[in-house]
Design an enzyme around this catalytic site. Structure first.
Site, PDB file in Angstrom:
ATOM      1  N   TYR A   1      -2.125  -1.405  10.317  1.00 40.50           N
ATOM      2  CA  TYR A   1      -2.067  -1.492   8.851  1.00 40.50           C
ATOM      3  C   TYR A   1      -0.743  -0.918   8.342  1.00 40.50           C
ATOM      4  O   TYR A   1      -0.077  -1.508   7.489  1.00 40.50           O
ATOM      5  CB  TYR A   1      -3.270  -0.737   8.283  1.00 40.50           C
ATOM      6  CG  TYR A   1      -3.529  -0.905   6.811  1.00 40.50           C
ATOM      7  CD1 TYR A   1      -4.115  -2.072   6.309  1.00 40.50           C
ATOM      8  CD2 TYR A   1      -3.238   0.118   5.905  1.00 40.50           C
ATOM      9  CE1 TYR A   1      -4.385  -2.204   4.953  1.00 40.50           C
ATOM     10  CE2 TYR A   1      -3.511  -0.009   4.555  1.00 40.50           C
ATOM     11  CZ  TYR A   1      -4.085  -1.169   4.075  1.00 40.50           C
ATOM     12  OH  TYR A   1      -4.354  -1.302   2.733  1.00 40.50           O
TER      13      TYR A   1
ATOM     14  N   SER B   1       0.870  -1.185   0.000  1.00 41.32           N
ATOM     15  CA  SER B   1       0.000   0.000   0.000  1.00 41.32           C
ATOM     16  C   SER B   1       0.898   1.224   0.000  1.00 41.32           C
ATOM     17  O   SER B   1       2.121   1.100   0.229  1.00 41.32           O
ATOM     18  CB  SER B   1      -0.844  -0.014   1.282  1.00 41.32           C
ATOM     19  OG  SER B   1      -1.502   1.224   1.472  1.00 41.32           O
TER      20      SER B   1
HETATM   21  N1  NAD Z   1      -8.760   0.103  -1.195  1.00 40.84           N
HETATM   22  C1  NAD Z   1      -7.648   0.802  -0.986  1.00 40.84           C
HETATM   23  O1  NAD Z   1      -7.667   2.047  -0.919  1.00 40.84           O
HETATM   24  C2  NAD Z   1      -6.337   0.097  -0.823  1.00 40.84           C
HETATM   25  C3  NAD Z   1      -5.173   0.885  -0.796  1.00 40.84           C
HETATM   26  C4  NAD Z   1      -3.952   0.245  -0.632  1.00 40.84           C
HETATM   27  C5  NAD Z   1      -3.876  -1.137  -0.542  1.00 40.84           C
HETATM   28  N2  NAD Z   1      -5.030  -1.868  -0.583  1.00 40.84           N
HETATM   29  C6  NAD Z   1      -4.903  -3.316  -0.460  1.00 40.84           C
HETATM   30  O2  NAD Z   1      -5.523  -3.958  -1.554  1.00 40.84           O
HETATM   31  C7  NAD Z   1      -5.886  -5.279  -1.183  1.00 40.84           C
HETATM   32  C8  NAD Z   1      -7.321  -5.566  -1.609  1.00 40.84           C
HETATM   33  O3  NAD Z   1      -8.198  -4.797  -0.783  1.00 40.84           O
HETATM   34  P1  NAD Z   1      -9.504  -4.079  -1.343  1.00 40.84           P
HETATM   35  O4  NAD Z   1      -9.245  -2.619  -1.294  1.00 40.84           O
HETATM   36  O5  NAD Z   1      -9.931  -4.688  -2.619  1.00 40.84           O
HETATM   37  O6  NAD Z   1     -10.516  -4.372  -0.135  1.00 40.84           O
HETATM   38  P2  NAD Z   1     -11.833  -5.292  -0.037  1.00 40.84           P
HETATM   39  O7  NAD Z   1     -12.236  -5.224   1.389  1.00 40.84           O
HETATM   40  O8  NAD Z   1     -12.828  -4.865  -1.070  1.00 40.84           O
HETATM   41  O9  NAD Z   1     -11.290  -6.743  -0.410  1.00 40.84           O
HETATM   42  C9  NAD Z   1     -10.451  -7.471   0.472  1.00 40.84           C
HETATM   43  C10 NAD Z   1     -10.762  -8.960   0.318  1.00 40.84           C
HETATM   44  O10 NAD Z   1      -9.910  -9.693   1.222  1.00 40.84           O
HETATM   45  C11 NAD Z   1     -10.714 -10.724   1.802  1.00 40.84           C
HETATM   46  N3  NAD Z   1     -10.162 -11.174   3.082  1.00 40.84           N
HETATM   47  C12 NAD Z   1     -10.155 -10.522   4.266  1.00 40.84           C
HETATM   48  N4  NAD Z   1      -9.637 -11.295   5.221  1.00 40.84           N
HETATM   49  C13 NAD Z   1      -9.293 -12.475   4.641  1.00 40.84           C
HETATM   50  C14 NAD Z   1      -8.707 -13.668   5.121  1.00 40.84           C
HETATM   51  N5  NAD Z   1      -8.369 -13.829   6.409  1.00 40.84           N
HETATM   52  N6  NAD Z   1      -8.490 -14.674   4.239  1.00 40.84           N
HETATM   53  C15 NAD Z   1      -8.854 -14.547   2.939  1.00 40.84           C
HETATM   54  N7  NAD Z   1      -9.433 -13.438   2.427  1.00 40.84           N
HETATM   55  C16 NAD Z   1      -9.636 -12.411   3.266  1.00 40.84           C
HETATM   56  C17 NAD Z   1     -12.080 -10.062   1.997  1.00 40.84           C
HETATM   57  O11 NAD Z   1     -13.095 -11.029   2.218  1.00 40.84           O
HETATM   58  C18 NAD Z   1     -12.215  -9.298   0.695  1.00 40.84           C
HETATM   59  O12 NAD Z   1     -12.806 -10.096  -0.304  1.00 40.84           O
HETATM   60  C19 NAD Z   1      -5.647  -5.367   0.335  1.00 40.84           C
HETATM   61  O13 NAD Z   1      -4.404  -5.987   0.593  1.00 40.84           O
HETATM   62  C20 NAD Z   1      -5.610  -3.907   0.753  1.00 40.84           C
HETATM   63  O14 NAD Z   1      -4.881  -3.713   1.933  1.00 40.84           O
HETATM   64  C21 NAD Z   1      -6.251  -1.280  -0.724  1.00 40.84           C
END
Ligand code: NAD
Length: 275
Positions: free
Chosen positions: A154, A141
């Site tokens: 985080y 991230s």
């Molecule tokens: N959305 C943002 O702004 C952002 C920014 C930087 C990084 N990220 C990273 O991107 C990645 C995807 O996140 P997103 O934004 O699509 O969020 P999201 O919440 O839409 O999706 C995250 C997914 O991870 C799954 N998950 C959670 N815990 C789990 C576990 N123990 N085992 C298996 N699956 C699990 C959830 O069920 C969900 O489907 C993450 O690593 C997040 O930290 C997101």
């Protein structure tokens, strides 16, 4: 990995957000998919979005559970015979100051965000090494290079993912396995909706207003994020920023790291006073 057609990709966190859009786009490029998530219903929704004629297997896996991740890797090999790429994408966040964060929330975030990525990397690496060329794509991230207040677990876990990625890049030099460290900025997904908010700080961090604030602040769609990540994978990029905000933050961090940190601290104090 220029040509994705026919490649087998193992992808975690595929039930929502960036993971769901990665699944749809990779299937559109002819990849076979092994998708995993804790959210079974969400996985079914992802399956329904995928084109016919693509080999897809779906698994309920908690990435924080080492045994489940290793079992999953074996099942993927049994089902698909090979794996060319693992994308460790599943993630969660918790919103609270470090002072008030419960240890159980710190561990919850670390077990999924850091250990989940470590288990996924180590479980698939022996199989990836058997391929002519292969990729590990680990989602960190912007919080992996710049910490934001009330995001301590985080920030720490995403910094650890970045360190893991950089170490892997050094150690896997001159092998067939490329590693891409991905650093998204604000992406319109469910990450904040699914985050834990500390009880004792509820008057300072009210979830509905944080979700609304995030939805306004996050400018990049999950679909756009997925296409940038796939482009980075295809070019074997070692580091991939996702979104204009990530690019700007990266530049500011290099130009004025302490000043930027102070300015973010001041903005945080003002928002607390206004809360
Ligand atoms: N959305 C943002 O702004 C952002 C920014 C930087 C990084 N990220 C990273 O991107 C990645 C995807 O996140 P997103 O934004 O699509 O969020 P999201 O919440 O839409 O999706 C995250 C997914 O991870 C799954 N998950 C959670 N815990 C789990 C576990 N123990 N085992 C298996 N699956 C699990 C959830 O069920 C969900 O489907 C993450 O690593 C997040 O930290 C997101």
């Amino acid at each position: 990995m220029k040509n994705l057609n026919g490649r087998v990709v193992a992808l975690t966190g595929a039930a929502s957000g960036i993971g769901q859009r990665l699944a749809v786009q990779l299937a559109g490029l002819g990849c076979q998919l092994a998708i995993a998530d804790v959210d079974e219903h969400g996985l079914q929704q992802t399956m329904a979005l995928l084109p016919d004629g693509i080999k897809v297997s779906s698994y309920t896996v908690d990435v924080a559970n080492r045994e489940q991740v290793y079992d999953w890797a074996e099942q993927v090999i049994t089902e698909h015979r090979q794996v060319d790429c693992v994308i460790n994408n599943a993630g969660v966040a918790s919103m609270c100051s470090i002072e008030n964060t419960r240890y159980e929330d710190f561990e919850w975030v670390f077990n999924i965000v850091f250990y989940g990525v470590l288990y996924g990397t180590k479980a698939f690496l022996p199989y990836l090494k058997q391929r002519p060329d292969a990729n590990i794509v680990n989602i960190s991230s912007v919080n992996g290079f710049f910490p934001f207040p009330r995001n301590g677990p985080y920030n720490c876990a995403k910094h650890a993912v970045k360190a893991l990625n950089q170490t892997l890049i050094q150690e896997l030099r001159n092998t067939n396995v490329s590693v891409t460290s991905v650093h998204p900025g604000g992406i319109k997904t469910n990450i904040v909706r699914n985050a834990r908010f500390s009880e004792e700080n509820a008057e300072l961090i009210d979830k509905p207003s944080r979700v609304q604030q995030f939805d306004q602040m996050a400018k990049t769609s999950a679909d756009k994020a997925a296409s940038i990540i796939i482009r980075g994978m295809r070019k074997n990029r070692k580091r991939q920023l996702v979104g204009a905000d990530a690019v700007i933050l990266d530049i500011l961090c290099r130009l004025m790291p302490q000043r930027l940190s102070d300015l973010v601290g001041v903005a945080h104090d003002r928002s607390r006073q206004g809360a």
